[in-house]
Write an enzyme that holds these catalytic residues in place. Structure first.
Site, PDB file in Angstrom:
ATOM      1  N   ASP A  32      43.226  51.428  49.402  1.00 40.38           N
ATOM      2  CA  ASP A  32      43.335  50.718  50.796  1.00 40.38           C
ATOM      3  C   ASP A  32      43.376  49.488  50.547  1.00 40.38           C
ATOM      4  O   ASP A  32      42.873  48.782  49.442  1.00 40.38           O
ATOM      5  CB  ASP A  32      42.289  51.525  51.605  1.00 40.38           C
ATOM      6  CG  ASP A  32      42.246  51.042  53.141  1.00 40.38           C
ATOM      7  OD1 ASP A  32      43.501  50.788  53.519  1.00 40.38           O
ATOM      8  OD2 ASP A  32      41.291  51.202  53.916  1.00 40.38           O
ATOM      9  N   GLY A  33      43.696  48.631  51.402  1.00 39.11           N
ATOM     10  CA  GLY A  33      43.438  47.125  51.419  1.00 39.11           C
ATOM     11  C   GLY A  33      44.902  46.543  51.047  1.00 39.11           C
ATOM     12  O   GLY A  33      45.129  45.322  50.768  1.00 39.11           O
ATOM     13  N   ASN A  34      45.955  47.122  51.116  1.00 36.85           N
ATOM     14  CA  ASN A  34      47.373  46.577  50.810  1.00 36.85           C
ATOM     15  C   ASN A  34      47.524  45.372  51.763  1.00 36.85           C
ATOM     16  O   ASN A  34      48.008  44.130  51.324  1.00 36.85           O
ATOM     17  CB  ASN A  34      48.448  47.436  50.721  1.00 36.85           C
ATOM     18  CG  ASN A  34      48.497  48.385  49.786  1.00 36.85           C
ATOM     19  OD1 ASN A  34      47.476  48.485  48.686  1.00 36.85           O
ATOM     20  ND2 ASN A  34      49.349  49.395  49.722  1.00 36.85           N
ATOM     21  N   TRP A  37      45.227  42.416  51.239  1.00 39.32           N
ATOM     22  CA  TRP A  37      45.632  41.736  50.034  1.00 39.32           C
ATOM     23  C   TRP A  37      46.627  40.634  50.306  1.00 39.32           C
ATOM     24  O   TRP A  37      46.624  39.318  50.049  1.00 39.32           O
ATOM     25  CB  TRP A  37      46.019  42.621  49.053  1.00 39.32           C
ATOM     26  CG  TRP A  37      46.342  41.929  47.654  1.00 39.32           C
ATOM     27  CD1 TRP A  37      45.403  41.860  46.546  1.00 39.32           C
ATOM     28  CD2 TRP A  37      47.581  41.341  47.251  1.00 39.32           C
ATOM     29  NE1 TRP A  37      46.331  41.355  45.614  1.00 39.32           N
ATOM     30  CE2 TRP A  37      47.487  41.064  46.015  1.00 39.32           C
ATOM     31  CE3 TRP A  37      48.942  41.258  47.837  1.00 39.32           C
ATOM     32  CZ2 TRP A  37      48.543  40.348  45.084  1.00 39.32           C
ATOM     33  CZ3 TRP A  37      49.953  40.950  47.128  1.00 39.32           C
ATOM     34  CH2 TRP A  37      49.723  40.473  45.801  1.00 39.32           C
ATOM     35  N   HIS A  49      52.050  46.346  49.577  1.00 40.35           N
ATOM     36  CA  HIS A  49      52.457  47.469  49.353  1.00 40.35           C
ATOM     37  C   HIS A  49      53.262  47.631  48.239  1.00 40.35           C
ATOM     38  O   HIS A  49      53.187  48.409  47.224  1.00 40.35           O
ATOM     39  CB  HIS A  49      53.303  48.202  50.661  1.00 40.35           C
ATOM     40  CG  HIS A  49      52.632  48.556  51.657  1.00 40.35           C
ATOM     41  ND1 HIS A  49      51.360  48.997  51.879  1.00 40.35           N
ATOM     42  CD2 HIS A  49      52.906  48.161  53.200  1.00 40.35           C
ATOM     43  CE1 HIS A  49      50.869  48.855  53.010  1.00 40.35           C
ATOM     44  NE2 HIS A  49      52.004  48.530  53.920  1.00 40.35           N
ATOM     45  N   LEU A 143      48.385  65.146  32.364  1.00 43.67           N
ATOM     46  CA  LEU A 143      47.928  64.843  33.652  1.00 43.67           C
ATOM     47  C   LEU A 143      48.904  65.497  34.820  1.00 43.67           C
ATOM     48  O   LEU A 143      49.908  65.117  34.691  1.00 43.67           O
ATOM     49  CB  LEU A 143      47.956  63.313  33.413  1.00 43.67           C
ATOM     50  CG  LEU A 143      47.567  62.554  34.774  1.00 43.67           C
ATOM     51  CD1 LEU A 143      46.246  62.810  35.250  1.00 43.67           C
ATOM     52  CD2 LEU A 143      47.736  61.114  34.777  1.00 43.67           C
ATOM     53  N   ARG A 196      37.425  55.047  46.804  1.00 43.39           N
ATOM     54  CA  ARG A 196      38.010  54.272  47.927  1.00 43.39           C
ATOM     55  C   ARG A 196      38.102  52.668  47.822  1.00 43.39           C
ATOM     56  O   ARG A 196      36.970  52.170  47.418  1.00 43.39           O
ATOM     57  CB  ARG A 196      37.441  54.730  49.205  1.00 43.39           C
ATOM     58  CG  ARG A 196      38.415  53.833  50.476  1.00 43.39           C
ATOM     59  CD  ARG A 196      38.322  54.541  51.854  1.00 43.39           C
ATOM     60  NE  ARG A 196      38.984  53.804  52.588  1.00 43.39           N
ATOM     61  CZ  ARG A 196      39.659  54.222  53.820  1.00 43.39           C
ATOM     62  NH1 ARG A 196      39.283  55.628  54.602  1.00 43.39           N
ATOM     63  NH2 ARG A 196      40.320  53.768  54.777  1.00 43.39           N
ATOM     64  N   SER A 204      38.900  58.975  56.472  1.00 42.72           N
ATOM     65  CA  SER A 204      40.086  58.957  56.974  1.00 42.72           C
ATOM     66  C   SER A 204      41.155  60.135  56.858  1.00 42.72           C
ATOM     67  O   SER A 204      42.055  59.986  56.430  1.00 42.72           O
ATOM     68  CB  SER A 204      40.882  57.698  56.670  1.00 42.72           C
ATOM     69  OG  SER A 204      40.342  56.587  56.924  1.00 42.72           O
TER      70      SER A 204
HETATM   71  C1  IPE Z   1      43.986  55.781  54.548  1.00 41.03           C
HETATM   72  O1  IPE Z   1      44.157  54.486  54.853  1.00 41.03           O
HETATM   73  C2  IPE Z   1      45.228  56.307  54.483  1.00 41.03           C
HETATM   74  C3  IPE Z   1      46.023  55.880  53.070  1.00 41.03           C
HETATM   75  C4  IPE Z   1      45.314  55.316  52.291  1.00 41.03           C
HETATM   76  C5  IPE Z   1      47.386  56.448  52.895  1.00 41.03           C
HETATM   77  P1  IPE Z   1      44.075  53.647  56.201  1.00 41.03           P
HETATM   78  O2  IPE Z   1      43.976  52.327  56.119  1.00 41.03           O
HETATM   79  O3  IPE Z   1      45.294  54.443  57.074  1.00 41.03           O
HETATM   80  O4  IPE Z   1      42.735  54.405  56.954  1.00 41.03           O
HETATM   81  P2  IPE Z   1      41.887  53.745  58.092  1.00 41.03           P
HETATM   82  O5  IPE Z   1      43.027  53.409  59.377  1.00 41.03           O
HETATM   83  O6  IPE Z   1      41.562  52.282  57.696  1.00 41.03           O
HETATM   84  O7  IPE Z   1      41.143  54.788  58.571  1.00 41.03           O
HETATM   85  C1  IPE Z   2      47.039  51.051  52.295  1.00 44.56           C
HETATM   86  O1  IPE Z   2      46.342  49.747  52.867  1.00 44.56           O
HETATM   87  C2  IPE Z   2      48.437  51.589  52.216  1.00 44.56           C
HETATM   88  C3  IPE Z   2      48.530  52.676  53.266  1.00 44.56           C
HETATM   89  C4  IPE Z   2      47.789  52.933  54.074  1.00 44.56           C
HETATM   90  C5  IPE Z   2      49.936  53.129  53.353  1.00 44.56           C
HETATM   91  P1  IPE Z   2      46.440  49.377  54.175  1.00 44.56           P
HETATM   92  O2  IPE Z   2      47.922  48.982  54.665  1.00 44.56           O
HETATM   93  O3  IPE Z   2      46.024  50.186  55.222  1.00 44.56           O
HETATM   94  O4  IPE Z   2      46.138  48.052  54.130  1.00 44.56           O
HETATM   95  P2  IPE Z   2      44.810  47.343  54.996  1.00 44.56           P
HETATM   96  O5  IPE Z   2      43.909  48.547  55.370  1.00 44.56           O
HETATM   97  O6  IPE Z   2      45.514  46.987  56.288  1.00 44.56           O
HETATM   98  O7  IPE Z   2      44.331  46.182  54.408  1.00 44.56           O
HETATM   99 MG    MG Z   3      44.120  50.542  55.446  1.00 46.94          MG
END
Ligand code: IPE
Ligand code: IPE
Ligand code: MG
Length: 249
Positions: A32-34, A37, A49, A143, A196, A204
């Protein structure tokens, strides 16, 4: 220059201190966090991404080196379709591209890759790449990487119960073992460590059944910044945990 030298030194000491005992068999990651970033750099979300794909490469390599046997990555949830359609189609394209470009290295590192989720609802081109990558790597055993795509923990349980309903005679008892065998992850041991990134303290809809006794590790590091040393830190933290599984320690 000096900071470069210092970071090499830091990395070396981290690895030198790494204990080969009590390594998790199965690590699962909510990547999470793309978006954050990218936003932090004034870039469009998709830039996050793209760099996140580099982090996936690094995680696969590191797990193989550390002797972790299963790595499960949450790549796209059943709820992620709610995002703008440009972002969804960028992600589908990125995955299609990623799969093709990674096959040689996966084969070289003896990594088996599988894609779990409602795969039949994904774009046809992506489904074809998935089938190809799975068959090209199916005999590798160093793996096992599971990429969870169009995946939801609830959807998985619903699919398992429907499979039981359709296949079994009505007299069969439903028990935990039977449900486990009908999940997408049948045959894969439950995760020992669930990581996470981006500091979110929620599940999630990830692996709801399988994480019953997983150890949680949440880090502030955003997924595109997550590299070998971050994974090593998570494993070291896991090694300090005392797991009790409901019994007395
Ligand atoms: C969870 O991340 C799904 C994936 C990492 C693929 P999200 O960014 O979609 O989750 P929420 O919406 O913050 O709970
Ligand atoms: C995780 O990063 C990637 C996917 C869920 C596909 P996000 O796109 O959820 O990044 P944030 O949470 O908005 O920073
Ligand atoms: Mg996210």
């Amino acid at each position: 220059m000096l900071s470069g030298l210092l970071s090499i030194f830091k990395k070396k000491t981290t690895l030198a201190q790494f204990s080969r005992e009590n390594i998790p068999i199965h690590v699962a990651i909510i990547m999470d966090g793309n978006g954050r970033w990218a936003k932090g750099r004034g870039l469009p979300r998709i830039a996050g991404h793209k760099v996140g794909a580099e982090s996936v490469r690094s995680a696969v390599k590191t797990c193989a080196e550390l002797g972790i046997k299963y790595l499960t990555l949450y790549a796209f949830s059943t709820e992620n379709w709610k995002r703008p359609k440009e972002e969804v189609s960028f992600l589908m394209g990125l995955l299609t591209e990623y799969i093709s470009s990674e096959i040689p290295e996966l084969r070289q590192n003896k990594v088996r890759i599988r894609f779990l989720g409602r795969i039949q609802e994904l774009p046809i081109e992506l489904q074809e790449k998935i089938r190809f990558a799975e068959s090209e790597t199916k005999n590798n055993t160093r793996l096992n990487v599971q990429v969870m795509l169009n995946y939801g923990g609830r959807a998985e349980i619903v699919d398992a119960l429907n499979a039981i309903n359709n296949e079994q005679s009505p007299n069969d008892t439903i028990n935990e073992e039977l449900i486990g065998k009908k999940l997408y992850t049948a045959g894969i041991p439950d995760p020992d460590l669930l990581i996470r990134t981006a500091n979110e303290m929620r599940v999630s809809n990830f692996l709801l059944w399988q994480i019953a006794y997983a150890e949680f590790y949440v880090t502030k590091t955003l997924w595109p910044d997550f590299r070998r040393e971050h994974l090593v830190n998570a494993v070291q933290e896991y090694q300090k945990r005392k797991r009790k599984f409901g019994a007395l320690g």
